[in-house]
Enzyme design. Structure first.
Site, PDB file in Angstrom:
ATOM      1  N   CYS A  40       4.252  28.464  -3.645  1.00  0.00           N
ATOM      2  CA  CYS A  40       3.578  29.432  -2.773  1.00  0.00           C
ATOM      3  C   CYS A  40       4.603  30.378  -2.149  1.00  0.00           C
ATOM      4  CB  CYS A  40       2.772  28.717  -1.705  1.00  0.00           C
ATOM      5  SG  CYS A  40       3.723  27.534  -0.769  1.00  0.00           S
ATOM      6  N   GLN A  47      -6.804  23.193  -1.428  1.00  0.00           N
ATOM      7  CA  GLN A  47      -6.543  24.619  -1.650  1.00  0.00           C
ATOM      8  C   GLN A  47      -7.727  25.443  -1.180  1.00  0.00           C
ATOM      9  OE1 GLN A  47      -3.763  25.988  -2.917  1.00  0.00           O
ATOM     10  NE2 GLN A  47      -2.695  24.315  -3.931  1.00  0.00           N
TER      11      GLN A  47
HETATM   12  N1  SAH Z   1      -0.455  19.741  -4.984  1.00  0.00           N
HETATM   13  C1  SAH Z   1      -1.335  19.679  -3.851  1.00  0.00           C
HETATM   14  C2  SAH Z   1      -0.637  19.927  -2.513  1.00  0.00           C
HETATM   15  C3  SAH Z   1       0.310  21.067  -2.448  1.00  0.00           C
HETATM   16  S1  SAH Z   1       0.804  21.542  -0.814  1.00  0.00           S
HETATM   17  C4  SAH Z   1      -2.498  20.627  -4.042  1.00  0.00           C
HETATM   18  O1  SAH Z   1      -2.424  21.547  -4.856  1.00  0.00           O
HETATM   19  O2  SAH Z   1      -3.514  20.444  -3.378  1.00  0.00           O
HETATM   20  C5  SAH Z   1       2.342  20.719  -0.605  1.00  0.00           C
HETATM   21  C6  SAH Z   1       2.196  19.259  -0.259  1.00  0.00           C
HETATM   22  O3  SAH Z   1       3.504  18.733  -0.060  1.00  0.00           O
HETATM   23  C7  SAH Z   1       1.437  18.970   1.023  1.00  0.00           C
HETATM   24  O4  SAH Z   1       0.425  18.046   0.747  1.00  0.00           O
HETATM   25  C8  SAH Z   1       2.500  18.370   1.967  1.00  0.00           C
HETATM   26  O5  SAH Z   1       1.977  17.370   2.813  1.00  0.00           O
HETATM   27  C9  SAH Z   1       3.480  17.779   0.988  1.00  0.00           C
HETATM   28  N2  SAH Z   1       4.871  17.621   1.436  1.00  0.00           N
HETATM   29  C10 SAH Z   1       5.575  18.379   2.310  1.00  0.00           C
HETATM   30  N3  SAH Z   1       6.850  17.971   2.376  1.00  0.00           N
HETATM   31  C11 SAH Z   1       6.972  16.913   1.515  1.00  0.00           C
HETATM   32  C12 SAH Z   1       8.058  16.080   1.130  1.00  0.00           C
HETATM   33  N4  SAH Z   1       9.277  16.243   1.646  1.00  0.00           N
HETATM   34  N5  SAH Z   1       7.818  15.122   0.214  1.00  0.00           N
HETATM   35  C13 SAH Z   1       6.597  14.945  -0.329  1.00  0.00           C
HETATM   36  N6  SAH Z   1       5.531  15.713   0.009  1.00  0.00           N
HETATM   37  C14 SAH Z   1       5.709  16.696   0.920  1.00  0.00           C
END
Ligand code: SAH
Length: 506
Positions: A458, A329
């Site tokens: 988001c 983040q």
């Molecule tokens: N919770 C984490 C990441 C949030 S961003 C944090 O706060 O740092 C959303 C995340 O979802 C990203 O890491 C992306 O790679 C992942 N993502 C996107 N599509 C996905 C899917 N279909 N299944 C699992 N993860 C996914």
């Protein structure tokens, strides 16, 4: 209405990306007669970037659609009471800080209302405001970004430009300082500009030319650990190394590292006596190899030049290793606020089984793991899952288990495969990308029947869509938090709590 016509309008509303919206009465449009009876007599909606609710502005029509138009701000005639002088003179062309000309208070107001409107209009939630906590803004909504990615190029005169792409183009606007990045970035750019220019003059092909797909240095990526003060710099190159061949001292890399040390020292000299300011230390210098002709900034491999291949940072008491390619983040201060809220909504007593879906490098998972019996995480990017496992080890957590794959595939498979305590968790946390959760995932979560569901989002529009679906399947919206992660920009981050109420509507 035609392109290039000039109108005077009053801005009455804010659009989805923070742009102002005004109306041009149809009687004012050249070639139309009186308004038809019964028609919306506010007229044709015009979207105008860089305007604020309350502005009276002279605008030029740049695009006409069937029922609306886009205008460009030509001149403010009477400024809105919410209008402020943007701190950055390049705010209008940059596109990074779309709300910078709006007072911070109004920005927060806009974001809170955006979540409310989505929940009410898309989510069908009645009186969402009653469930919403006040928005968490920043005390100092500048210089908060821990990560910056600056494109590098040459202008027509052959001068090095480092900065940002001008809105929707790939021409680079040179930037000397950025008001939302950590201030050390200004020192880094100041040092690297002459270094890049000298090597360009010497070799003729040091700076990447996007059109020709020739030259070496494409982007400068920087990261700062806000709690540790560790600084990372990664040059994205169209090649595999810097021109050190034949030089006994590895002169190009050696000079780069020297420049970066100087930049950090210079920053410390001017800042470290100031209250609450962290003294910084250069910790990691690397190359990222991207030889593709592509819009993607990073390639798939990194090569350490100096120091560690990662920096460390803390969110609360949990420690994370962050490599150039990891997702992390961008607003460290507000991430803590957001995760604290998510953890509070999860209401853990060390006895719970929890899922963290879309877990990235395990940031939320590990904050939950401190207070839960067991945490399962799922994430699509293999490298992120490796990082999540490493981070769990680094912090000594033995109560986590991570799966790599699509949440909408992994979770249903997990649910169908035999007996497992993870099949019926107490709490599920999801943090999907902007498009929200797939229907099959929502259905599986409902079958897993957690007592509480915490949804970090988001994009309030897709959040509201999913809230509606979950509502139909027996979950009730209990609390809504909005945390400003992207001060001066238009994005809105929120976190909600839903609870099982056993009343299925469908
Ligand atoms: N919770 C984490 C990441 C949030 S961003 C944090 O706060 O740092 C959303 C995340 O979802 C990203 O890491 C992306 O790679 C992942 N993502 C996107 N599509 C996905 C899917 N279909 N299944 C699992 N993860 C996914």
């Amino acid at each position: 209405m035609n392109k290039n016509e000039i109108y005077e309008i009053k801005i009455e509303d804010i659009g989805a990306d923070g742009e102002g919206i005004g109306h041009i009465p149809e009687t004012d449009v050249a070639g139309t007669d009186a308004i038809e009876p019964g028609k919306d007599n506010r007229g044709i909606a015009v979207f105008v970037k860089d305007t604020v609710v309350g502005d009276v502005a002279r605008i030029r029509i740049v695009k006409v659609k069937k029922n609306y138009a886009y205008g460009r701000l030509e001149e403010i005639i009477t400024p809105s009471q919410y209008r402020v002088e943007a701190r950055c003179e390049k705010a209008r062309s940059c596109g990074g800080c779309t709300l910078m000309h709006m007072s911070y208070e109004k920005q927060l107001d806009y974001k809170w209302n955006k979540v409310r409107n989505c929940l009410e209009r898309i989510g069908g939630v009645e009186n969402a405001a009653n469930l919403m906590e006040p928005i968490c803004g920043m005390e100092e909504p500048y210089h908060y970004r821990n990560k910056m990615q600056f494109p590098v190029g040459l202008n027509k005169e052959g001068r090095v430009q480092i900065g940002f792409y001008a809105g929707r183009t790939h021409s680079i606007i040179d930037l000397e300082r950025c008001e939302i990045g950590h201030p050390v970035n200004n020192y880094i750019l100041q040092e690297l500009r002459p270094w890049l220019q000298a090597w360009q003059n010497q070799t003729g092909s040091f700076i990447y030319d996007e059109e020709q797909h020739k030259g070496l240095v494409r982007h400068i990526l920087t990261r700062v650990g806000f709690t540790t003060g560790e600084v990372m710099v990664c040059l994205v190159v169209n090649g595999t190394e810097l021109p050190d061949k034949g030089a006994t001292d590895g002169s190009c890399s050696a000079e780069l590292i020297e420049c970066l040390h100087r930049a950090v020292e210079h920053y410390n000299m001017e800042h470290y006596n100031m209250e609450q300011t962290q003294s910084l230390v250069l910790q990691s210098v690397s190359l990222n190899i991207n030889r593709e002709k592509t819009n993607r900034i990073l390639g798939n491999t990194c090569k350490a030049l100096w120091g560690n291949p990662y920096i460390t940072d803390y969110i609360g008491e949990v420690k994370f290793r962050i490599s150039p390619m990891s997702f992390y983040q961008v607003n460290s201060v507000q991430t803590k606020v957001l995760y604290d809220k998510a953890v509070a909504y999860a209401d853990l007593t060390r006895n719970e089984i929890v899922w963290d879906m879309y877990c990235g490098i395990g940031t939320i998972s590990l904050c939950l793991a401190q207070k839960a019996k067991k945490v399962y995480g799922v994430e699509i990017v293999p490298q992120a899952i490796e990082d999540a496992k490493q981070n769990a080890k680094l912090n000594g957590f033995e109560n986590t288990e991570f799966f790599c794959g699509k949440a909408e595939e992994v979770v249903p498979e997990f649910y169908q495969s035999g007996d497992n305590p993870g099949k019926h968790p107490d709490v599920v946390v999801v943090d999907p990308p902007r498009k929200g959760c797939e229907e099959i995932l929502l259905q599986t979560i409902v079958k897993m029947a957690p007592e509480r569901l915490v949804y970090v989002s988001c994009d309030p529009a897709t959040l509201a869509r999913d809230v509606k679906r979950l509502g139909e399947m027996g979950y009730e919206l209990k609390k809504v938090g909005v945390v400003d992660q992207f001060c001066q920009g238009g994005h809105v981050e929120s976190v909600i709590l839903m609870q099982y109420c056993g009343k299925e509507k469908k």
